[in-house]
Write a protein that holds these residues in place. Structure first.
Motif, PDB file in Angstrom:
ATOM      1  N   GLU A  40     156.096  12.723  67.760  1.00  0.00           N
ATOM      2  CA  GLU A  40     156.184  11.896  68.206  1.00  0.00           C
ATOM      3  C   GLU A  40     157.725  11.158  67.546  1.00  0.00           C
ATOM      4  O   GLU A  40     158.487  11.042  68.783  1.00  0.00           O
ATOM      5  CB  GLU A  40     155.551  10.696  67.496  1.00  0.00           C
ATOM      6  N   LEU A  41     158.558  10.919  67.288  1.00  0.00           N
ATOM      7  CA  LEU A  41     160.183  10.317  66.751  1.00  0.00           C
ATOM      8  C   LEU A  41     160.955  11.168  67.962  1.00  0.00           C
ATOM      9  O   LEU A  41     161.835  10.059  68.528  1.00  0.00           O
ATOM     10  CB  LEU A  41     160.125  10.440  65.717  1.00  0.00           C
ATOM     11  N   HIS A  42     161.055  12.610  67.648  1.00  0.00           N
ATOM     12  CA  HIS A  42     161.466  13.416  68.990  1.00  0.00           C
ATOM     13  C   HIS A  42     161.282  13.022  70.364  1.00  0.00           C
ATOM     14  O   HIS A  42     162.311  13.260  70.913  1.00  0.00           O
ATOM     15  CB  HIS A  42     160.888  15.161  68.571  1.00  0.00           C
ATOM     16  N   GLU A  43     159.547  12.787  70.735  1.00  0.00           N
ATOM     17  CA  GLU A  43     159.532  12.730  72.262  1.00  0.00           C
ATOM     18  C   GLU A  43     161.065  10.884  72.064  1.00  0.00           C
ATOM     19  O   GLU A  43     161.079  10.409  73.500  1.00  0.00           O
ATOM     20  CB  GLU A  43     158.384  12.280  72.608  1.00  0.00           C
ATOM     21  N   VAL A  44     160.288   9.993  71.114  1.00  0.00           N
ATOM     22  CA  VAL A  44     161.045   8.682  71.555  1.00  0.00           C
ATOM     23  C   VAL A  44     162.094   8.684  72.048  1.00  0.00           C
ATOM     24  O   VAL A  44     162.777   8.391  72.618  1.00  0.00           O
ATOM     25  CB  VAL A  44     160.879   7.581  70.087  1.00  0.00           C
ATOM     26  N   PHE A  45     162.808  10.224  70.598  1.00  0.00           N
ATOM     27  CA  PHE A  45     164.549   9.917  71.143  1.00  0.00           C
ATOM     28  C   PHE A  45     164.591  10.346  72.159  1.00  0.00           C
ATOM     29  O   PHE A  45     165.544   9.955  72.913  1.00  0.00           O
ATOM     30  CB  PHE A  45     165.200  10.564  69.866  1.00  0.00           C
ATOM     31  N   GLU A  46     164.185  11.937  72.574  1.00  0.00           N
ATOM     32  CA  GLU A  46     164.381  11.995  73.853  1.00  0.00           C
ATOM     33  C   GLU A  46     164.214  10.620  74.960  1.00  0.00           C
ATOM     34  O   GLU A  46     165.555  11.105  75.936  1.00  0.00           O
ATOM     35  CB  GLU A  46     163.602  13.470  74.452  1.00  0.00           C
ATOM     36  N   SER A  47     163.366  10.449  74.938  1.00  0.00           N
ATOM     37  CA  SER A  47     162.989   9.281  75.942  1.00  0.00           C
ATOM     38  C   SER A  47     164.321   8.192  76.495  1.00  0.00           C
ATOM     39  O   SER A  47     164.930   7.961  77.019  1.00  0.00           O
ATOM     40  CB  SER A  47     161.475   8.527  75.763  1.00  0.00           C
ATOM     41  N   LEU A  48     164.813   7.852  74.475  1.00  0.00           N
ATOM     42  CA  LEU A  48     165.482   6.576  74.456  1.00  0.00           C
ATOM     43  C   LEU A  48     166.709   6.970  75.273  1.00  0.00           C
ATOM     44  O   LEU A  48     167.335   6.612  75.392  1.00  0.00           O
ATOM     45  CB  LEU A  48     165.849   6.015  72.998  1.00  0.00           C
ATOM     46  N   GLU A  49     167.396   8.350  74.556  1.00  0.00           N
ATOM     47  CA  GLU A  49     168.662   8.566  75.181  1.00  0.00           C
ATOM     48  C   GLU A  49     168.980   8.857  76.473  1.00  0.00           C
ATOM     49  O   GLU A  49     169.844   8.856  77.594  1.00  0.00           O
ATOM     50  CB  GLU A  49     168.578  10.412  74.496  1.00  0.00           C
ATOM     51  N   ASN A  52     169.263   5.094  77.578  1.00  0.00           N
ATOM     52  CA  ASN A  52     171.076   5.235  76.899  1.00  0.00           C
ATOM     53  C   ASN A  52     171.562   5.620  78.452  1.00  0.00           C
ATOM     54  O   ASN A  52     172.856   5.093  79.395  1.00  0.00           O
ATOM     55  CB  ASN A  52     171.884   5.699  75.813  1.00  0.00           C
TER      56      ASN A  52
END
Length: 104
Positions: A40-49, A52
């Motif tokens: 889940e954190l990786h998905e959030v990270f990808e979305s935020l990247e 950005n």
């Protein structure tokens, strides 16, 4: 060895096995939960990247637009009748004076 001791020893072994099995299942559940959270954190990270990256592109476009508007304003200044007007602007409404130098 006494029969009662053998029975108690067998009972203790059974309890230990049950406890180990319960612990093993709990550990598996914990590892699975950790893996899910990491996913889940990786998905959030990808979305935020991605967000950005889009925002950086938008900032670049806005900077370019700002630069173009500044250049247009500088090119307009020498031709602007408002800047070079010697007549008192109090005699005519300011909004009319600004509109007169804008393209129609």
């Amino acid at each position: 060895m006494h029969i009662l001791q053998i029975y108690e020893s067998s009972e203790d072994d059974g309890k230990k096995l049950k406890r180990r099995e319960k612990n093993r299942v709990a550990a598996q559940r914990s590892r699975k939960k950790q893996t899910q959270k990491a996913d889940e954190l990786h998905e959030v990270f990808e979305s935020l990247e991605q967000e950005n990256s889009l925002l950086r592109k938008e900032v670049q476009i806005l900077r370019e637009e700002h630069r173009n508007l500044i250049e247009a304003l500088k090119a307009h200044e020498p031709l602007c009748p408002i800047i070079h007007r010697t007549v008192n602007l109090a005699s005519s409404p300011r909004s009319e004076a600004i509109v007169c130098c804008l393209p129609r």
